[in-house]
Enzyme design. Sequence first.
Site, PDB file in Angstrom:
ATOM      1  N   GLN A  92      -4.542  -1.462   9.338  1.00 14.36           N
ATOM      2  CA  GLN A  92      -4.751  -2.947   8.802  1.00 14.36           C
ATOM      3  C   GLN A  92      -5.413  -4.020  10.074  1.00 14.36           C
ATOM      4  O   GLN A  92      -4.776  -4.143  10.880  1.00 14.36           O
ATOM      5  CB  GLN A  92      -3.226  -3.530   8.380  1.00 14.36           C
ATOM      6  N   ASP A 151     -11.001   3.179   3.888  1.00  9.13           N
ATOM      7  CA  ASP A 151     -11.290   1.846   3.769  1.00  9.13           C
ATOM      8  C   ASP A 151     -12.783   1.705   3.725  1.00  9.13           C
ATOM      9  O   ASP A 151     -13.306   0.490   3.402  1.00  9.13           O
ATOM     10  CB  ASP A 151     -10.828   1.161   5.080  1.00  9.13           C
ATOM     11  N   LYS A 188       0.863  -1.350   0.138  1.00  4.73           N
ATOM     12  CA  LYS A 188       0.029  -0.139   0.074  1.00  4.73           C
ATOM     13  C   LYS A 188       1.084   1.300  -0.130  1.00  4.73           C
ATOM     14  O   LYS A 188       0.477   2.268  -0.624  1.00  4.73           O
ATOM     15  CB  LYS A 188      -1.008   0.163   1.108  1.00  4.73           C
TER      16      LYS A 188
END
Length: 295
Positions: A98, A121, A54
Amino acid sequence: MGAKILNGKELAAELRREIAEKSDALMAENGVQPGLGVILVGADPASASYVTAKEKACAAAGMYSEDVRLPEETSEAEVLEVVGRMNRNPKIHGILVQLPLPQHISESRVINAIDPAKDVDGFTPVNIGRMIIGEPCFLPCTPHGVIQMLLKAGVETAGSHAVVVGRSNIVGKPVAQLLMRKAEGGNATVTVCHTATKKLADFTRQADILIVAAGRPETVTGDMIKPGAVVIDVGVNRVPDATKTKGYRLTGDVDFESAQESAALITPVPGGVGPMTITMLLHNTLESAERAAKH
Ligand code: GUN
């Protein structure tokens, strides 16, 4: 029959070039560089490699990224503190924590702490609620990537029967929502199967579009697929393999060899959905920065 391969890597590269151009333009015209804050807790090797990917993708798209990697034993309060700092940091337009987090940390408390305006997200209840009722929001990256792949391949979702295998918050539930939306890439009739589904094959064989996000290798085999179906494999599993230098190979949730005999179109693993997830994260981060530049 031999299915056509739906190449996520190529589509992702094309979209990332467009995102990089827009990111450069935002910097040139408004002095705003899109920024992503990434938080990783613990040492799970798969999570660490996703986070590294990422960050590299951010840099390649001309974006700023800030990386906070914390040890496994970090307290929930410390993680909440980092989220709070990123919420207040004007250089950061998107925040990514994460998942999974270590057992002693409440994922929902941490996700709830993210400012929904920076929730690239699409995991906060505010964004999920907006998605379900069709209001503007950040769409969750993997489900959004799946829809973009279907659109790009010219797959007609409207009126089709889409079967989703898996009901996770990250993939199964949101992809089912997007497929049933009254919108482009939606209007499908959706069936969701999960671990309590009896006779899974009876459902998967009805699918015009089969999305597999079961989290278990080879959950779907060729005999479970209707001839001519579109198969999207969201799974990423590390299977031990002594012949590989890393000691494992990556495999999806679909048995590719047998599935490609029945399917018309199928995504590979790796090189299918994976690169699209990161691309949609960049897309959301750019969108958040563009919004911030207007204020
Ligand atoms: N873990 C597995 N997939 C994802 C994702 O898309 N976002 C985050 N934050 N964690 C994940």
